[in-house]
Design an enzyme around this catalytic site. Structure first.
Site, PDB file in Angstrom:
ATOM      1  N   SER A   7     -13.058  29.705  32.455  1.00  0.00           N
ATOM      2  CA  SER A   7     -12.525  29.105  33.686  1.00  0.00           C
ATOM      3  C   SER A   7     -11.166  29.687  34.039  1.00  0.00           C
ATOM      4  O   SER A   7     -10.666  29.481  35.140  1.00  0.00           O
ATOM      5  CB  SER A   7     -12.452  27.587  33.543  1.00  0.00           C
ATOM      6  N   GLY A   8     -10.517  30.386  33.082  1.00  0.00           N
ATOM      7  CA  GLY A   8      -9.262  31.056  33.386  1.00  0.00           C
ATOM      8  C   GLY A   8      -8.025  30.355  32.851  1.00  0.00           C
ATOM      9  O   GLY A   8      -6.908  30.659  33.281  1.00  0.00           O
ATOM     10  N   LYS A   9      -8.187  29.431  31.898  1.00  0.00           N
ATOM     11  CA  LYS A   9      -7.056  28.656  31.379  1.00  0.00           C
ATOM     12  C   LYS A   9      -5.942  29.543  30.828  1.00  0.00           C
ATOM     13  O   LYS A   9      -4.783  29.384  31.200  1.00  0.00           O
ATOM     14  CB  LYS A   9      -7.529  27.707  30.254  1.00  0.00           C
TER      15      LYS A   9
ATOM     16  N   SER B 296     -11.014  22.159  24.731  1.00  0.00           N
ATOM     17  CA  SER B 296     -10.972  20.715  24.437  1.00  0.00           C
ATOM     18  C   SER B 296     -12.029  19.938  25.230  1.00  0.00           C
ATOM     19  O   SER B 296     -11.692  19.181  26.129  1.00  0.00           O
ATOM     20  CB  SER B 296      -9.568  20.136  24.655  1.00  0.00           C
TER      21      SER B 296
ATOM     22  N   GLY C 192      26.694  -0.396 -17.806  1.00  0.00           N
ATOM     23  CA  GLY C 192      27.835  -1.236 -17.483  1.00  0.00           C
ATOM     24  C   GLY C 192      28.908  -0.439 -16.770  1.00  0.00           C
ATOM     25  O   GLY C 192      28.844   0.792 -16.695  1.00  0.00           O
TER      26      GLY C 192
ATOM     27  N   LYS D 283      35.047  -7.226 -25.318  1.00  0.00           N
ATOM     28  CA  LYS D 283      36.491  -7.532 -25.294  1.00  0.00           C
ATOM     29  C   LYS D 283      36.725  -9.037 -25.186  1.00  0.00           C
ATOM     30  O   LYS D 283      37.671  -9.484 -24.516  1.00  0.00           O
ATOM     31  CB  LYS D 283      37.195  -6.792 -24.141  1.00  0.00           C
TER      32      LYS D 283
ATOM     33  N   ASP E 146      34.639   1.973 -18.418  1.00  0.00           N
ATOM     34  CA  ASP E 146      35.696   1.374 -19.243  1.00  0.00           C
ATOM     35  C   ASP E 146      35.404  -0.043 -19.723  1.00  0.00           C
ATOM     36  O   ASP E 146      36.288  -0.706 -20.250  1.00  0.00           O
ATOM     37  CB  ASP E 146      37.049   1.375 -18.503  1.00  0.00           C
TER      38      ASP E 146
ATOM     39  N   GLY F 188     -10.881  23.019  30.220  1.00  0.00           N
ATOM     40  CA  GLY F 188     -11.863  23.613  31.135  1.00  0.00           C
ATOM     41  C   GLY F 188     -12.875  24.422  30.368  1.00  0.00           C
ATOM     42  O   GLY F 188     -12.670  24.728  29.169  1.00  0.00           O
TER      43      GLY F 188
END
Lengths: 277, 621
Positions: free
Chosen positions: B463-465, B533, B21, B153, B24, B459
């Protein structure tokens, strides 16, 4: 899945002690998983014996971490004998910690609290020596109003201080494990137990105890601290059953015999903020 | 089975009751009074209260009983929740006192989360206030089923039937909006004891229960035994050559011989034995028990794996990576979309990101509105996305299912997130969600003179990537561009050291590289990725992960040329059969059909780097 299927065994119904036990086992297993190095404070009193027992329940009969006894050198001789016997019988890895002389303790504390604070200092040096991240302690909410505010996992900051005004939330059995250098977590598996639960569990499980808890010549100890600051209560309860019956009839506070709780309104809180249990 | 069905020899656990609650409105006074009226005080306590009140020159203050910490007395507010046992007839209760002070919401949750019932204390004159609404909301979110309203109260309304009826209507309407049913509405005065333990003489018209009667009517906890079996693995131990799978049963029953599934992987095993120490041996265990299992075969589950019955035996748990939650937020800074946390669900931990804030609760009128952030102590409906699908049962009041808790990277609990179910995937999005950086892309661009982007070099080996990438990086940095290279060997030496060259591992390698590239690009870096890849579908994945700013570059050299160069001696080794799955020799290479740029890699690396460098410069301007 029906519980009423004939010929199929149903699970045992859990009573209040079963539930407290299951919860404490859960807490001890959490502590063992999350907090390493971990140690359990074994004060040799009834609550910490229950705690060792619960650890054996949690870990199939063994305590897979060391237990610590912070030795003030002022315990009752019966307690030292008990320590020797059950370290062996329960196959405990016992670490002992010494306490500094009382002269080194904050002189502004009242005398009994000052004496108790030696234990805090002894514990602190053990924690530092072993770089503990978890300390399992057997405090209960019903012992003392300040302890009622505790968490099950209670972080202690640098200097081992308890920041009572800034405690982490704790609900749904999830316990905070914040970590910075110099911190550790106090783990309280017995927090929800009451004094009467402890006694009924001791009776049910047949857990050994120092016999100072049982009445001789009309006196017994309800709580065991150092010899010089613990006094016995008037009682004729000389068996477990009698102790339980006495407690069921009584409403006196358990720590009534512990001097430092009554010296001034804030003495106990000051002790706890500084790292006392 | 409920507690009421227990044999008489079994004691029930105490029923936790939380008292909440507004500040007070009289919570602490109520608790002091309740303990006094039910004779639950320890012998020394009453004297302590009288003494403390006398020292302060006051008449008896019931609330001193709880304000046991010095600092609380000094401040006059209850700092933290506390628990007090009391008896009512043959039944045991635990009162949880929750502070009304607003910033202490987390303490209130700590106390209230496992309560069976709540008493919401409302000041008769003031009516429901901000914290009344906040606490009521929380009662709903943590799943408290039984709510009693105490109109405290009531003497200030002279216990007037009409005025109290009006107050009751207001409070019931408010709680009705939160789908909370009020089980009892008790007009009372905690200070004077009216309708607490004894019936008020000032309200002879009132025929409802006193507070004590209302508490005695709180039902026992719902049984979890009849539900399908669930046990989250808490830990796995190996003691004396026996492996124990330890945990507490969330619900249902398990018997030796039962077949179970383990976690999201769904491995199956049979329960060989239910193990306990110093307990009656019985081949069965039920909800709430902390046990250990021996499994056959002797599998090693991970902590957090959910054990549940094999398919066909009951409802399986939900399985999804997108989760709807109803959240209460405890951190002092607001929650924003894109933030990542650990979601703790029982013993499981999952990495999650806040994908969307779907609605925020307005505590003035309890309406839901779209929002950008969740304020401290706020409530909201939020979608969380996990890195992998997770298993759970949706949250239900009174059960332990779906009790999600959010933890930050400092292991601090920052919010509760009851898991409601699977979230729909919004149209046109994929499961990647941008972090909410406060630095915009525009600011970065203004600062460094270019945008972040990813240039993905694919590549054949040789291939030289990497050589080309390193040359371009040097040139770009020299001209003031923030550039960096992620190349295959470097990644495999560290981040991806756990991966091999199977199609799955290659894909994972690419997935990780793409995520790192994305993070770098978002922080403004120009990222040159040099990875074989080989598969078109894996590069499509990378493109999807990176999103905007992804450029596929084909470093094109024939297999014959690459094999002639063979700078690392790999082709020779592959031909000799010492390297399995070698791209171009024993694993396929899909040349890109339509790369953004095709670099002729038959000439010198310097000329290839020059071509790439000028391409990049035009794309990041």
């Amino acid at each position: 899945m029906s519980l009423a299927t004939p010929g199929v065994v149903s699970p045992r119904a859990m009573d209040d002690l079963d539930q407290l036990e299951a919860q404490s086992i859960f807490v001890l297993r959490e502590a063992y998983r999350k907090l390493r190095p971990l140690s359990l404070l074994w004060s040799l009193g009834k609550d910490s014996n229950v705690m060792v027992w619960l650890a054996r329940k949690a870990f199939m009969g063994r305590v897979p971490f060391p237990v610590m006894h912070v030795d003030t050198g002022k315990k009752f001789p019966e307690m030292y004998a008990f320590r020797e016997e059950y370290t062996r019988k329960w196959n405990l890895d016992l670490m002992l910690g010494d306490c500094p002389p009382v002269e080194e303790i904050d002189p502004s504390l009242p005398p009994a609290a000052r004496s108790a604070a030696r234990k805090t200092a002894g514990l602190a040096s053990l924690i530092e020596k072993h770089k503990l991240r978890g300390v399992i302690a057997g405090i209960r909410r019903d012992e003392q109003a300040t302890r009622a505010k505790e968490r099950v996992f209670s972080p202690r900051g640098a200097g081992h201080r308890w920041d009572v005004r800034n405690q982490p939330p704790e609900f749904w059995d999830q316990y905070a494990t914040p970590y910075e250098d110099g911190m550790h977590i106090r783990v309280h598996p017995l927090l929800s137990w009451r004094e009467i639960d402890i006694w009924r569990y001791i009776e049910r499980e047949n857990i050994p105890l120092v016999d100072l808890y049982f009445a001789k010549n009309g006196k017994r100890y309800r709580s065991l601290g150092d010899q010089d600051i613990t006094s016995p209560i008037d009682s004729d309860a000389s068996t477990l059953a009698e102790v339980i019956a006495e407690l069921e009839a009584s409403k006196t506070s358990e720590r009534a015999g512990r001097a430092m709780d009554h010296e001034s309104e804030d003495a106990f809180e000051r002790l706890r903020v500084a790292g006392y249990l | 089975m409920t507690t009421n069905d227990l044999p008489p020899s079994l004691r029930a656990a105490a029923t936790p009751i939380v008292i909440v609650g507004h500040v007070d409105h009289g919570k602490s006074t109520l608790i002091g009074r309740l303990l006094y009226d039910t004779d639950s005080l320890q012998d020394g306590k009453l004297a302590q209260i009288v003494e403390s009140s006398r020292k302060r020159g006051l008449t008896v203050e019931w609330s001193f009983l709880l304000d046991s910490l010095q600092i609380e007395r000094d401040q006059g507010v209850t700092v933290d929740s506390t628990r007090i046992p009391f008896h009512l007839g043959g039944r045991e209760f635990v009162i949880v006192d929750a502070p009304g002070h607003r910033q202490f919401l987390r303490n209130m949750i700590t106390g209230a989360a496992d309560a069976e019932a709540a008493v919401l204390v409302v000041d008769a004159l003031e009516g429901a206030q901000e914290q009344t609404r906040r606490h009521a909301m929380l009662l709903r979110l943590i799943g408290i089923r039984h709510v009693i309203v105490l109109l405290n109260k009531s003497d200030l309304l002279d216990f007037d039937q009409e005025r109290i009826a009006q107050a009751e209507t207001d409070v019931r309407a408010l709680l009705g909006r939160l789908e909370i049913t009020v089980e009892a509405f008790v007009p009372a005065s905690a200070r004077d004891g009216d309708n607490i333990a004894s019936r008020s003489e000032r309200a002879p018209w009132y025929t409802g229960p006193t507070l004590v009667e209302a508490l005695a009517a709180v039902p026992a906890p719902a049984s979890r035994l009849a539900l399908d079996f669930r046990m989250p693995v808490q830990d796995v131990y190996r003691f004396d050559d026996v492996r124990y799978v330890a945990g507490r049963i969330d619900r249902g029953v398990i018997r030796a011989g039962d077949r179970i599934m383990i976690g999201v992987q769904g491995q199956q095993a049979t329960v060989a034995e239910i193990c306990r120490w110093h307990a009656p041996e019985t081949p069965v265990a039920g909800a709430g028990e902390s046990i250990a299992l021996r499994l056959e075969p002797d599998l090693v589950p991970d902590r957090g794996d959910l054990l549940f019955p094999v398919s066909g035996a009951g409802e399986p748990p939900l399985k999804t990576a997108r989760i709807r939650t109803r959240l209460f937020w405890l951190r002092s800074e607001p929650l924003r979309v894109g933030e990542s946390f650990t979601l703790r669900l029982s013993t499981a931990e999952h990495d999650v990101t806040v994908a969307s804030i779907d609605a925020v609760v307005d505590l003035d009128d309890l309406t839901l509105a779209p929002g950008e952030e969740v304020p401290p102590d706020g409530f909201a409906e939020v979608t969380l996305v996990a890195a992998h699908a997770i298993l759970f049962d949706p949250f239900a009041p009174g059960y332990s299912d779906g009790r999600g808790v959010l933890v930050d990277r400092f292991q601090r609990i920052v919010g509760g997130a009851p898991l409601l179910g699977e979230a729909e995937l919004p149209e046109g999005t994929h499961a990647i969600h941008p972090t909410a950086s406060r630095v915009t892309a525009l600011q970065r661009r203004a600062l460094q003179g270019h945008e972040g982007a990813v240039f993905w070099l694919t590549g054949l080996p040789g291939s030289g990537k990497s050589t080309i990438a390193r040359l371009v990086e040097k040139d770009l940095v020299a001209s003031g561009v923030r550039a960096s290279v992620l190349d295959g060997d470097t990644l495999r030496a560290g981040l991806c050291a756990d991966l091999g060259f199977s199609p799955e591992d290659r894909r994972e390698n690419i997935r990780r590289a793409a995520h790192v590239a994305r993070i770098l690009a978002e922080s403004g870096q120009v990222v040159i990725v040099a990875l074989v890849s080989p598969l078109a579908e894996d590069r499509a994945l990378a493109s999807q992960i990176v999103g905007e700013g992804f450029h596929e570059i084909h470093v094109d050299a024939s297999l014959a040329l690459c094999e002639t160069r063979d700078p690392k001696g790999l082709y020779a080794a592959a031909r000799a059969g010492r390297i399995p799955d070698f791209t171009g020799v024993s694993a396929p290479y899909d040349a890109p059909a339509a790369p953004r740029l095709r670099i002729d890699a038959t000439g010198s690396p310097e000329s290839a780097a020059e071509a790439l460098g000028s391409f990049i410069t035009t794309r990041i301007a």
